[in-house]
Design a protein around this motif. Structure first.
Motif, short mmCIF file in Angstrom:
data_model
loop_
_atom_site.label_atom_id
_atom_site.label_comp_id
_atom_site.label_asym_id
_atom_site.label_seq_id
_atom_site.Cartn_x
_atom_site.Cartn_y
_atom_site.Cartn_z
N LEU A 36 60.77 44.01 56.21
CA LEU A 36 60.32 42.97 55.28
C LEU A 36 60.25 43.51 53.86
O LEU A 36 59.94 44.67 53.63
N ASP A 37 60.52 42.63 52.92
CA ASP A 37 60.48 43.01 51.52
C ASP A 37 59.14 42.58 50.93
O ASP A 37 59.03 41.51 50.35
N LEU A 38 58.15 43.42 51.07
CA LEU A 38 56.81 43.07 50.58
C LEU A 38 56.71 43.21 49.07
O LEU A 38 55.84 42.61 48.44
N GLU A 39 57.59 44.00 48.50
CA GLU A 39 57.50 44.24 47.06
C GLU A 39 57.81 42.99 46.25
O GLU A 39 57.36 42.86 45.12
N ALA A 40 58.60 42.07 46.81
CA ALA A 40 58.97 40.87 46.05
C ALA A 40 57.71 40.10 45.62
O ALA A 40 57.62 39.60 44.50
N ASP A 41 56.74 40.00 46.53
CA ASP A 41 55.49 39.32 46.20
C ASP A 41 54.75 40.07 45.09
O ASP A 41 54.24 39.47 44.14
N GLU A 42 54.69 41.38 45.24
CA GLU A 42 53.95 42.19 44.25
C GLU A 42 54.61 42.13 42.88
O GLU A 42 53.92 42.11 41.86
N ILE A 43 55.93 42.14 42.86
CA ILE A 43 56.64 42.07 41.58
C ILE A 43 56.38 40.73 40.91
O ILE A 43 56.14 40.66 39.70
N ALA A 44 56.40 39.66 41.71
CA ALA A 44 56.14 38.33 41.15
C ALA A 44 54.73 38.27 40.55
O ALA A 44 54.53 37.76 39.45
N VAL A 45 53.77 38.82 41.27
CA VAL A 45 52.38 38.82 40.78
C VAL A 45 52.27 39.67 39.52
O VAL A 45 51.59 39.29 38.55
N ALA A 46 52.96 40.81 39.51
CA ALA A 46 52.91 41.68 38.33
C ALA A 46 53.51 40.96 37.11
O ALA A 46 52.99 41.07 35.99
N ALA A 47 54.59 40.22 37.33
CA ALA A 47 55.20 39.49 36.22
C ALA A 47 54.25 38.42 35.69
O ALA A 47 54.16 38.22 34.47
N VAL A 48 53.53 37.77 36.60
CA VAL A 48 52.55 36.77 36.16
C VAL A 48 51.43 37.45 35.37
O VAL A 48 50.97 36.94 34.35
N GLU A 49 51.02 38.60 35.85
CA GLU A 49 49.97 39.35 35.13
C GLU A 49 50.47 39.68 33.71
O GLU A 49 49.74 39.52 32.73
N LEU A 50 51.70 40.13 33.61
CA LEU A 50 52.25 40.48 32.29
C LEU A 50 52.36 39.25 31.38
O LEU A 50 52.25 39.37 30.16
N ALA A 51 52.60 38.09 32.03
CA ALA A 51 52.78 36.87 31.24
C ALA A 51 51.55 36.53 30.41
O ALA A 51 51.63 35.85 29.40
N SER A 52 50.40 37.03 30.83
CA SER A 52 49.16 36.69 30.12
C SER A 52 48.78 37.73 29.08
O SER A 52 47.81 37.55 28.35
#
Lengths: 263, 178
Positions: A40-56
């Motif tokens: 499973l590619d668990l990092e995809a979720d983490e990368i998406a969350v990190a991008a959202v974090e950066l967006a703010s």
């Protein structure tokens, strides 16, 4: 429990993990469920969350305090002096470009020097500043000594298996702070592009051994390596080092155990 | 030459130090805890840097992902020792609206757009979770939504985000080892 319930629970925990809201008990439950779901590619979720974090974040970031920057330099030098192998495997970088004023002003991705920039630094830093960690007291050796000075730490001697009869050393583990160090002698050098060593901590309260981190042996003599336990270790019963594929594995088949230390 | 390569690490610290420092300040108030978090994040970065895949995400996003992992670990440790301040809902700042501001990197800009495409309740749940660090139960308490509904919004919202941002990688090995 039905397969459907398991899958729904797994997805629930997977989201909670990516969002950082797993409890310790849920971590253990997730690890157990994950063991049944390879690839499973668990990092995809983490990368998406990190991008959202950066967006703010405001692109005009708070400046890094100078004293902290110096500590990071010392930490980097100590790290590369003792565990340089993984970074050395990366090809050299192109020449560094002038430092930008902020991340937002940087060039497009394809034209950037990327992580090879850091990788290139690793090899020469090894020779260049091998004296630095001792000077600053931030080396793994110093960390191990500091930990040993505490009363409640656990010290477990290593015993080499048939794969590494001459290997020895010990583990120092602080159950309160959840950190520790391995001291290792006589373990064969590894080629990190083919295989790496991985520490496992067997814990009475965990269904599966806890991943203690991947490391390389690239030099003769004694190595002191920080332990990087991925889950909380409540009641350790055994420490073991296995040989795994580069980057390590989530669950080890334990086909090649080279060191073991029974608590 | 040695000076130049040592300078490369320094450049990396200068480039991403403020980012990690800014993230750490979101997770902790105490100066020592912030310093520890930044230091631990960079040590982890040195370890996992070779695994960075430039085709997958920006460097800044990768750094933020590693930072979040360490910061979440540190928050768990602090919670265990009673070192985390409870969020006072009345005093908590409103979820930031940065739609008009420049983004830190392409991924951040795309994430901002993607957030805007989520259903409002999904967006709200994810923002409370990511920006305010609330657990699902805390979000349920703060919003009055049933816990199961919060979980559903979080899951569907994150799945939608992942699809919109296209960060997935087929048949990848798990990333939990780092």
């Amino acid at each position: 429990m039905s397969a459907r319930f398991d899958q729904e629970r797994f997805e629930e925990l997977r989201v909670a993990r990516a969002l950082g809201s797993l409890t310790a008990a849920e971590c253990a439950e997730f690890t157990a469920l994950l063991a049944e779901r390879a690839g499973l590619d668990l990092e995809a979720d983490e990368i998406a969350v990190a991008a959202v974090e950066l967006a703010s974040l405001d692109p005009e970031l708070a400046p890094l305090p100078a004293a902290l920057a110096k500590k990071l330099q010392a930490d980097a030098q100590a790290h590369f002096a003792h565990t340089p192998s993984p970074l050395r495997a990366v090809p050299p970088a192109p020449s560094p470009t002038p430092r930008p004023a902020s991340i937002a002003e940087r060039r497009p991705r394809a034209a950037r020097p990327g992580w090879s920039l850091v990788a290139a630094a690793a090899a020469l830093i090894l020779a260049f500043v091998s004296w630095w960690p001792r000077l600053h007291g931030t080396s793994p050796e110093a960390g191990r000594e500091a930990l040993l000075a505490k009363a409640e730490v656990l010290t477990v001697p290593w015993k080499g298996t048939d794969f590494a009869k001459d290997a020895a050393g010990d583990v120092v583990w602080d159950p309160t702070e959840q950190r520790g160090f391995m001291r290792i002698r006589g373990l064969a050098k590894n080629d990190p592009t083919r295989e790496q060593y991985q520490l496992w901590i067997f814990d009475e309260t965990q269904q599966h051994p806890v991943d203690g981190g991947v490391f390389d042996v690239g030099a003769d003599g004694e190595l002191v390596i920080p332990i990087d336990a991925k889950l909380r270790v409540s009641k350790p019963t055994l420490f073991a080092v296995t040989v795994e594929k580069p980057g390590g594995v989530v669950v080890s088949a334990q086909e090649k155990i080279v060191l073991a230390g029974k608590v | 030459m040695a000076q130049g390569e040592a300078g490369a690490v320094q450049e990396c610290i200068e480039r991403y130090g403020p980012l990690v420092y800014s993230l750490a300040r979101r997770f902790a108030k105490d100066a020592h805890a912030i310093e520890d978090a930044v230091q631990e994040t960079f040590v982890q970065l040195w370890r996992v840097a070779p695994r960075y895949d430039a085709t997958r995400c920006n460097e800044a996003t990768f750094v933020a992902m590693i930072a979040r992992r360490r910061l979440i670990d540190l928050r768990r440790r602090a919670e265990k020792h009673g070192g985390v301040e409870e969020i006072d809902e009345a005093l908590a700042p409103p979820t930031p609206d940065h739609t008009e501001r420049a983004a830190i990197c392409d991924d951040a800009a795309r994430a901002r757009t993607a957030l805007g495409e989520l259903r409002p309740e999904q967006k709200r749940v994810l923002e409370l979770s990511i920006y305010d660090g609330l657990s699902h139960q805390e979000i349920a308490n703060a919003t009055g939504l049933p816990l199961g509904t919060v979980k559903t919004h979080a899951r569907r919202g994150l799945e939608r985000l992942r699809d919109l941002l296209g960060f997935g990688r087929a048949a990848s090995a798990s990333g939990v080892t780092s």
